[in-house]
Design an enzyme around this catalytic site. Structure first.
Site, PDB file in Angstrom:
ATOM      1  N   SER A  84      -2.672  -1.345  12.011  1.00 14.22           N
ATOM      2  CA  SER A  84      -4.002  -1.744  12.472  1.00 14.22           C
ATOM      3  C   SER A  84      -4.823  -0.461  12.583  1.00 14.22           C
ATOM      4  O   SER A  84      -4.864   0.321  11.643  1.00 14.22           O
ATOM      5  CB  SER A  84      -3.916  -2.505  13.793  1.00 14.22           C
ATOM      6  OG  SER A  84      -5.191  -2.870  14.260  1.00 14.22           O
TER       7      SER A  84
ATOM      8  N   ASP B 156      -2.222  -7.297  -5.961  1.00 12.50           N
ATOM      9  CA  ASP B 156      -3.328  -7.246  -5.010  1.00 12.50           C
ATOM     10  C   ASP B 156      -2.901  -8.046  -3.787  1.00 12.50           C
ATOM     11  O   ASP B 156      -2.684  -9.262  -3.886  1.00 12.50           O
ATOM     12  CB  ASP B 156      -4.583  -7.847  -5.648  1.00 12.50           C
ATOM     13  CG  ASP B 156      -5.802  -7.797  -4.729  1.00 12.50           C
ATOM     14  OD1 ASP B 156      -5.642  -7.580  -3.512  1.00 12.50           O
ATOM     15  OD2 ASP B 156      -6.927  -7.989  -5.233  1.00 12.50           O
TER      16      ASP B 156
ATOM     17  N   GLY C  10       0.818  -1.214   0.000  1.00 14.73           N
ATOM     18  CA  GLY C  10       0.000   0.000   0.000  1.00 14.73           C
ATOM     19  C   GLY C  10       0.844   1.253   0.000  1.00 14.73           C
ATOM     20  O   GLY C  10       0.413   2.315   0.449  1.00 14.73           O
TER      21      GLY C  10
ATOM     22  N   TYR D 219     -14.902  -3.335   9.218  1.00 13.09           N
ATOM     23  CA  TYR D 219     -13.539  -2.820   9.377  1.00 13.09           C
ATOM     24  C   TYR D 219     -12.924  -3.191  10.730  1.00 13.09           C
ATOM     25  O   TYR D 219     -11.813  -3.732  10.787  1.00 13.09           O
ATOM     26  CB  TYR D 219     -13.575  -1.303   9.212  1.00 13.09           C
ATOM     27  CG  TYR D 219     -12.252  -0.603   9.389  1.00 13.09           C
ATOM     28  CD1 TYR D 219     -11.254  -0.711   8.425  1.00 13.09           C
ATOM     29  CD2 TYR D 219     -12.006   0.197  10.502  1.00 13.09           C
ATOM     30  CE1 TYR D 219     -10.041  -0.049   8.571  1.00 13.09           C
ATOM     31  CE2 TYR D 219     -10.795   0.851  10.656  1.00 13.09           C
ATOM     32  CZ  TYR D 219      -9.814   0.728   9.694  1.00 13.09           C
ATOM     33  OH  TYR D 219      -8.623   1.379   9.853  1.00 13.09           O
TER      34      TYR D 219
ATOM     35  N   LYS E  77      -9.341  -5.321  11.595  1.00  7.88           N
ATOM     36  CA  LYS E  77      -8.192  -4.679  12.227  1.00  7.88           C
ATOM     37  C   LYS E  77      -7.892  -5.276  13.599  1.00  7.88           C
ATOM     38  O   LYS E  77      -6.735  -5.281  14.044  1.00  7.88           O
ATOM     39  CB  LYS E  77      -8.433  -3.179  12.331  1.00  7.88           C
ATOM     40  CG  LYS E  77      -8.391  -2.454  10.988  1.00  7.88           C
ATOM     41  CD  LYS E  77      -7.024  -2.601  10.320  1.00  7.88           C
ATOM     42  CE  LYS E  77      -6.879  -1.691   9.115  1.00  7.88           C
ATOM     43  NZ  LYS E  77      -5.535  -1.771   8.504  1.00  7.88           N
TER      44      LYS E  77
ATOM     45  N   SER F 138       1.768   3.323  -2.260  1.00  9.86           N
ATOM     46  CA  SER F 138       1.598   4.313  -3.319  1.00  9.86           C
ATOM     47  C   SER F 138       0.689   5.472  -2.930  1.00  9.86           C
ATOM     48  O   SER F 138       0.576   6.447  -3.679  1.00  9.86           O
ATOM     49  CB  SER F 138       1.037   3.642  -4.580  1.00  9.86           C
ATOM     50  OG  SER F 138      -0.233   3.070  -4.317  1.00  9.86           O
ATOM     51  N   SER F 139       0.047   5.387  -1.778  1.00  8.54           N
ATOM     52  CA  SER F 139      -0.840   6.472  -1.345  1.00  8.54           C
ATOM     53  C   SER F 139      -0.993   6.456   0.169  1.00  8.54           C
ATOM     54  O   SER F 139      -0.634   5.479   0.836  1.00  8.54           O
ATOM     55  CB  SER F 139      -2.228   6.351  -2.003  1.00  8.54           C
ATOM     56  OG  SER F 139      -2.892   5.187  -1.558  1.00  8.54           O
ATOM     57  N   GLY F 140      -1.527   7.555   0.701  1.00  9.47           N
ATOM     58  CA  GLY F 140      -1.843   7.621   2.124  1.00  9.47           C
ATOM     59  C   GLY F 140      -0.648   7.384   3.026  1.00  9.47           C
ATOM     60  O   GLY F 140       0.460   7.872   2.784  1.00  9.47           O
TER      61      GLY F 140
END
Length: 295
Positions: free
Chosen positions: A162, A84, A34, A176, A180, A36-38
């Site tokens: 998390s 993915d 993950g 969600y 987590k 590539s963003s955030g």
């Protein structure tokens, strides 16, 4: 070495790691899912600035294309691989490519995740399955694929994002929060099992973070959850900084804001008081909704 500043405005200044953390990450091959963003992108940029070799594993989308273009233009220590994380075979193939580019894996930082809040009855079976596939199994797949490398290394580390929603599950996070919570439990099991092998495991428990994902949540976020969320979101850069410092120290957990740490303390030592406050907040929102004729 030049560093990437994708997503950073010209007047912003990147956070800098303390010397001890910089020494820890310098020269290490770090796999960031993950990335590539955030939060993942913030971790990627800060790890590169500390001298790490970074392999980003993320979905093939516009964010990954931007990162890949930036890598080709400005960095020879960043590898970008589309996969993915919920697909075990794709993750294994991605890590093989990462090894070819950057050598043995020294650290895994699992940031890939999804969140789709809604009322429990409005969530589909596919929503529940997808949350576990990405948030839990996405972390599990990359850890298992990298573990042989980590066992062979020195002071290897595993870090997984998390959420505070795993400490205090919230109304509207029916898919969600459980995913987590599972991540948090996995990290504690791994911390115990891998410590004798010299591998540290850190779970990161951020509150709301100002990312594209948080913005997307607003489309389905119930008003009760909006009221419970409360405080202003922290930045992805704050989370990345706390994550990299905590993982370098070998901390078992990282909570990257003082108010989230306070909430975590209350949830552990005064659970009845917290439950009463949560119930009161929900009831207040629902009274207002009914009063406006929305119920």
């Amino acid at each position: 070495m030049s560093t990437l500043t994708i997503g950073m405005s010209a007047d912003e200044r990147p956070l800098v790691l303390p010397a001890a953390a910089t020494r820890y990450w310098a020269g290490r091959h770090v796999v960031v899912t993950g990335g590539s963003s955030g939060i993942g992108l913030a971790v990627t940029e800060l790890a590169l600035a500390a001298g790490a070799r970074v392999s980003v594993v993320a979905l093939a989308d516009a964010a990954l294309e931007r990162l890949s273009a930036g890598a080709q233009a400005s960095s020879d220590v960043l590898t970008v691989v589309a996969a993915d994380v919920s697909n075990q075979q794709e993750v294994a193939a991605a890590l093989d490519r990462a090894r070819v580019a950057n050598g043995r894996i020294d650290a895994v930082i699992a940031c890939a995740g999804i969140a789709k809040p809604n009322y429990f009855e409005s969530l589909t079976d596919a929503d529940f399955t997808r949350h576990m596939a990405v948030n839990y199994f996405g972390a599990l797949h990359v850890i298992r694929a990298a573990l042989p490398d980590l066992r062979d290394g020195e002071r290897a580390s595993i870090t997984v994002i998390s959420s505070m929603a795993a400490v205090l599950p919230c109304f509207g996070y029916g898919a969600y929060s459980p995913s987590k919570f599972a991540v948090r439990a996995l990290c504690e099991v791994l911390r115990q099992e891998l410590k004798p092998h010299g591998i540290t495991v850190t779970v990161v428990l951020p509150p709301d973070v100002d990312t594209p994902q948080l913005a997307a949540e607003s489309a389905t976020k119930p008003p009760e959850l909006q009221a419970l969320s409360g405080s202003t979101p922290i930045t992805a850069e704050q989370v990345a900084h706390a994550l990299l410092v905590g993982a370098a120290r070998g901390d078992a957990s990282v909570i990257p804001s003082w108010n989230a740490r306070l909430l975590s303390w209350f949830a552990g030592f005064a659970p009845r008081l917290v439950a009463r406050f949560v119930d009161w907040t929900i009831a207040r929102v629902q009274r207002r909704r009914h009063g406006r004729g929305e119920g």
